[in-house]
Design a protein around this motif. Sequence first.
Motif, short mmCIF file in Angstrom:
data_model
loop_
_atom_site.label_atom_id
_atom_site.label_comp_id
_atom_site.label_asym_id
_atom_site.label_seq_id
_atom_site.Cartn_x
_atom_site.Cartn_y
_atom_site.Cartn_z
N UNK A 135 17.59 7.02 -5.44
CA UNK A 135 16.98 6.20 -6.49
C UNK A 135 15.69 5.55 -6.00
N UNK A 136 15.69 5.10 -4.76
CA UNK A 136 14.46 4.54 -4.20
C UNK A 136 13.35 5.58 -4.18
N UNK A 137 13.68 6.76 -3.72
CA UNK A 137 12.66 7.82 -3.63
C UNK A 137 12.10 8.17 -5.01
N UNK A 138 12.95 8.22 -6.03
CA UNK A 138 12.48 8.54 -7.39
C UNK A 138 11.49 7.50 -7.88
N UNK A 139 11.80 6.22 -7.68
CA UNK A 139 10.91 5.17 -8.16
C UNK A 139 9.62 5.10 -7.34
N UNK A 140 9.73 5.28 -6.06
CA UNK A 140 8.52 5.27 -5.23
C UNK A 140 7.58 6.39 -5.63
N UNK A 141 8.13 7.55 -5.91
CA UNK A 141 7.30 8.68 -6.30
C UNK A 141 6.67 8.46 -7.67
N UNK A 142 7.45 7.96 -8.63
CA UNK A 142 6.95 7.79 -9.99
C UNK A 142 5.92 6.67 -10.10
N UNK A 143 6.12 5.58 -9.34
CA UNK A 143 5.27 4.40 -9.47
C UNK A 143 4.24 4.27 -8.36
N UNK A 144 4.28 5.18 -7.40
CA UNK A 144 3.33 5.11 -6.29
C UNK A 144 3.56 3.91 -5.39
N UNK A 145 4.81 3.61 -5.09
CA UNK A 145 5.15 2.43 -4.29
C UNK A 145 5.21 2.78 -2.80
N UNK A 146 4.72 1.88 -1.96
CA UNK A 146 4.82 2.12 -0.51
C UNK A 146 6.21 1.78 -0.01
N UNK A 147 6.61 2.33 1.13
CA UNK A 147 7.87 1.91 1.74
C UNK A 147 7.75 0.50 2.30
N UNK A 148 8.88 -0.13 2.53
CA UNK A 148 8.87 -1.49 3.08
C UNK A 148 8.78 -1.40 4.60
N UNK A 149 7.67 -1.88 5.15
CA UNK A 149 7.47 -1.91 6.59
C UNK A 149 7.24 -3.35 7.04
N UNK A 150 6.96 -3.53 8.33
CA UNK A 150 6.75 -4.88 8.86
C UNK A 150 5.61 -5.59 8.15
N UNK A 151 4.56 -4.87 7.83
CA UNK A 151 3.40 -5.49 7.18
C UNK A 151 3.78 -6.04 5.81
N UNK A 152 4.57 -5.28 5.04
CA UNK A 152 4.95 -5.74 3.71
C UNK A 152 5.94 -6.91 3.80
N UNK A 153 6.86 -6.87 4.73
CA UNK A 153 7.79 -7.99 4.91
C UNK A 153 7.05 -9.24 5.36
#
Length: 217
Positions: A135-153
């Motif tokens: 589900x995460x992969x589907x939304x990231x692909x559809x909405x162009x979302x980056x993964x959560x990394x140290x910079x985002x946290x």
Amino acid sequence: MTDRRLLDMIHGTPWIADLLTWFEFEVARAADGPIGSVTLTSGEPLEAIAGDGTGGCFLLVGAGDPRPVLYVGSECEGGLIARNLRDALALVVGTSSLHDATTIAVDQNDGRDLHNFLGCTDAEIREDHPELDANRDRLRSALGLPPVDDALLRSLQAAAADFRYRPLTEQGMRLRPMLAWLEKAEEAAHPEAPEPPAAVAPPPRPDEPLPGQIALF
């Protein structure tokens, strides 16, 4: 993609809106707004765009694009979570919850403590919902979302510590920070204005009758 186009895409694509609801970002709850009316000291307008199952609310700040995103929770907590909607959605989709992602300081033990904690909470979710990663992969692909990394946290926790974006209740009281370890420090640095003392009536003059007495002359 601008914040407005991103929001329009969510509203116009039922499967995306439905799947975001699974991640506690429900655009259908936008009309409910936060549990209590809130404002910012800057006076910037707030636009509710989604809610969650606990009564929390996501709000866009200001009138530009991109727009900062506030979260107001049901337990009198709230604050800024991202400088734009794309990052806010990346955090909503990519972490077990915003509350989990603000439980431990991102730099504590070189980030290992927070990552281990989020890994454990994700594992608990997968026990009941093995489709979490798909589900995460589907939304990231559809909405162009980056993964959560140290910079985002780190960006999330820096935003949540921004005192300028701490919402005020109708009574003028500031909501609690989402970062629990900041609460006492903020109370010391930004004390609430004390209530004015109750007015005290001046003592009567010697020639004035006391309450309940009748003047004879």
